[in-house]
Design a protein around this motif. Structure first.
Motif, mmCIF file in Angstrom:
data_model
loop_
_atom_site.group_PDB
_atom_site.id
_atom_site.type_symbol
_atom_site.label_atom_id
_atom_site.label_comp_id
_atom_site.label_asym_id
_atom_site.label_seq_id
_atom_site.Cartn_x
_atom_site.Cartn_y
_atom_site.Cartn_z
ATOM 1 N N UNK A 152 19.568 43.245 38.199
ATOM 2 C CA UNK A 152 21.068 43.255 38.032
ATOM 3 C C UNK A 152 21.423 44.525 37.682
ATOM 4 N N UNK A 153 22.522 45.249 38.267
ATOM 5 C CA UNK A 153 23.217 46.530 38.057
ATOM 6 C C UNK A 153 23.391 46.581 36.270
ATOM 7 N N UNK A 154 23.250 47.618 35.766
ATOM 8 C CA UNK A 154 23.416 47.490 34.159
ATOM 9 C C UNK A 154 24.928 46.980 33.690
ATOM 10 N N UNK A 155 25.894 47.205 34.521
ATOM 11 C CA UNK A 155 27.161 46.758 34.190
ATOM 12 C C UNK A 155 27.309 45.204 34.256
ATOM 13 N N UNK A 156 26.520 44.575 35.144
ATOM 14 C CA UNK A 156 26.577 43.186 35.311
ATOM 15 C C UNK A 156 25.764 42.616 34.234
ATOM 16 N N UNK A 157 24.528 43.282 33.903
ATOM 17 C CA UNK A 157 23.479 42.732 33.149
ATOM 18 C C UNK A 157 23.944 42.646 31.692
ATOM 19 N N UNK A 158 24.997 43.674 31.326
ATOM 20 C CA UNK A 158 25.352 43.873 30.283
ATOM 21 C C UNK A 158 26.406 42.723 29.709
ATOM 22 N N UNK A 159 27.191 42.378 30.841
ATOM 23 C CA UNK A 159 28.147 41.442 30.742
ATOM 24 C C UNK A 159 27.677 40.012 30.635
ATOM 25 N N UNK A 160 26.592 39.698 31.620
ATOM 26 C CA UNK A 160 26.039 38.561 31.733
ATOM 27 C C UNK A 160 25.343 38.284 30.150
ATOM 28 N N UNK A 161 24.606 39.227 29.655
ATOM 29 C CA UNK A 161 24.017 39.131 28.536
ATOM 30 C C UNK A 161 24.952 39.011 27.264
ATOM 31 N N UNK A 162 26.108 39.640 27.300
ATOM 32 C CA UNK A 162 27.020 39.439 26.225
ATOM 33 C C UNK A 162 27.577 38.134 26.434
ATOM 34 N N UNK A 163 28.044 37.417 27.521
ATOM 35 C CA UNK A 163 28.597 36.392 27.684
ATOM 36 C C UNK A 163 27.765 35.311 27.059
ATOM 37 N N UNK A 164 26.445 35.317 27.733
ATOM 38 C CA UNK A 164 25.709 33.971 27.333
ATOM 39 C C UNK A 164 25.162 34.024 25.957
ATOM 40 N N UNK A 165 25.046 35.302 25.376
ATOM 41 C CA UNK A 165 24.562 35.448 23.936
ATOM 42 C C UNK A 165 25.628 34.784 23.129
ATOM 43 N N UNK A 166 26.896 35.363 23.177
ATOM 44 C CA UNK A 166 27.883 34.692 22.259
ATOM 45 C C UNK A 166 28.343 33.329 22.741
ATOM 46 N N UNK A 167 27.856 32.742 24.232
ATOM 47 C CA UNK A 167 28.296 31.387 24.083
ATOM 48 C C UNK A 167 27.189 30.538 23.527
ATOM 49 N N UNK A 168 25.853 31.184 23.571
ATOM 50 C CA UNK A 168 24.606 30.275 22.719
ATOM 51 C C UNK A 168 24.897 30.415 21.200
ATOM 52 N N UNK A 169 25.260 31.663 20.591
ATOM 53 C CA UNK A 169 25.434 31.713 19.173
ATOM 54 C C UNK A 169 26.426 30.482 18.901
ATOM 55 N N UNK A 170 27.526 30.470 19.582
ATOM 56 C CA UNK A 170 28.678 29.495 19.129
ATOM 57 C C UNK A 170 28.405 28.140 19.673
#
Length: 443
Positions: A152-170
């Motif tokens: 994945x491009x870094x921009x997309x990878x960072x967004x997907x990582x952040x979105x799913x990390x926040x979703x998982x923690x919550x």
């Protein structure tokens, strides 16, 4: 009336309703929709409720229907819902302890482990630090894997990582992919960080605070922390073994995986089923045994004052201790050399009965509305009440009246259990008299 509105439990309900309505308005904006069109009110309301109540049930695909702004709004809503619930539930618990302090200062000190009601800023700050730290670490781990393993491009990878990390923690269960995490069903580098975020967020802040405090000084864990940690571990391990037994031969779920990946898949399903809502296999393809196990795990949920839903781990295991004490003929309910208070036992029983009653009534209301098998309707009801985003695809098949029922269930399951517990605990009035005792025949 003003006294009732100023009660912290009522204030919590009003605050969550306000955030849901604001989120609905933001999601209705054309800029929040991928095609630049205004989103219908009901679709925005359902999505906002699901996000704030960290449920994950959706009527439209998150990744394709919503624009980047819309996805950011959704992430902000389930971040507010998770952080707000952790902080609010912790403060409501401290409010209860403040009232108990008049009766027993020593008990308060043992139960709160230096947390005080007046230290509101410190509590919120600690919750914020834990939340941000876990989410950022999870986001970096996921982004690195998305970049290295999936190009994945870094921009997309960072967004997907952040979105799913926040979703998982919550424990929100929202995903930008239409198949949730199915495409990563054999990738431990993705599933393990998600599971860690889910578990840490689902333990609850009082447990996290006590564990961190015990690292700095030796001490004995409270009953609440012990029941939450050991109970969560038992449910995860037991669920993993049960899912392996039920799905190992099912070609539509785990059957196509080799042994190590079957263990990984069963572990993730066991963790996610208790309130996170991510799926790595088709929920509708589960065996009847797995569906029944989901009912139990979803209804129990996670730890108190955390991002998880359900009636809570401590509620379930306190009830088991009551049953075990009654079988053994003990007058008191005891655990690790301490008695569990009668008020805590009654609160646990009340939450269980009202929670089960809500599920039953909602199921009876939905069954005549839909032409779906009863077990799938029950699954959807428990998933909504326990704020679990898992669904066998029945959410979009329901009429709007049934979806309204789901909205109410998500709100009651998220906010109602906490406010009910706080209202019960803070409503103990001593009467100057007691009626004569009588013992009815039970059983």
């Amino acid at each position: 009336m003003s006294a009732r509105l100023s009660h912290p439990a009522v204030a919590l309900v009003i605050a969550f309703l306000t955030v849901i309505l604001l989120g609905t308005g933001l999601l209705m904006l054309p800029a929040s929709q991928a095609e630049g069109l205004a989103t219908p009110f009901f679709t925005a309301l359902f999505t906002a409720t699901s996000a704030v109540c960290v449920t994950g049930l959706v009527l439209v695909d998150t990744g394709t229907y919503w624009s980047g702004l819309g996805q950011a709004v959704i992430m902000g809503l389930f971040q507010l819902g998770g952080f707000g619930m952790m902080t609010s539930a912790t403060m409501l618990g401290l409010l209860v302890n403040r009232q108990l302090r008049l009766r027993s200062r020593l008990m308060l000190q043992a139960e709160t482990h230096s947390l005080a009601l007046g230290d509101v800023r410190s509590v919120a700050r600690l919750v914020l630090v834990v939340t941000v730290t876990v989410e950022l670490i999870g986001a970096l781990l996921l982004a690195g894997r998305f970049k290295a393993g999936y190009d994945m491009p870094w921009r997309e990878a960072l967004w997907q990582g952040l979105f799913h990390s926040v979703s998982a923690f919550n424990n929100a269960g929202f995903s930008t992919w239409p198949d949730s995490m199915t495409r990563f069903s054999a990738d431990a580098w993705v599933l393990v960080p998600l599971m860690l975020c889910i578990i840490i967020g689902g333990l609850g802040f009082p447990v996290l605070h006590e564990v961190l405090a015990m690292r700095r000084r030796s001490g004995v864990a409270s009953i609440h922390t012990t029941l939450t940690l050991w109970g969560s571990g038992a449910l995860i391990v037991g669920g993993t073994l049960a899912f392996l037994w039920a799905e190992a031969g099912n070609a539509a779920t785990f059957g196509a995986l080799d042994a190590p990946r079957q263990v990984l898949a069963a572990l993730f399903v066991s963790v996610s089923a208790r309130t996170a809502g991510f799926n790595i296999v088709d929920v509708g393809a589960f065996t009847v045994e797995s569906l029944n196990l989901h009912y139990l795990l979803m209804f129990i949920g996670g730890g108190s004052a955390g991002t998880a839903g359900g009636v809570k781990v401590t509620t379930f295991f306190v009830l088991l201790l009551i049953v075990w004490s009654e079988i053994r003929g003990h007058q008191d309910v005891e655990f690790r050399g301490r008695r569990i208070s009668t008020s805590a036992q009654r609160q646990a029983l009340t939450i269980l009965v009202l929670g089960a009653g809500t599920v039953v009534l909602a199921t009876l209301a939905l069954v005549p509305m839909v032409a779906l098998p009863y077990e799938l309707v029950l699954f959807e009801v428990i998933a909504a009440f326990s704020t679990v985003g898992l669904s066998p695809g029945t959410t979009v098949q329901m009429p709007q009246a049934g979806q309204w029922v789901l909205i109410v269930l998500m709100f009651l399951g998220r906010v109602g259990v906490v406010t009910l517990a706080a209202a019960i605990a803070t409503n103990h009035a001593r009467r100057p008299y007691r009626f004569p005792e009588e013992k009815p025949i039970v059983g």
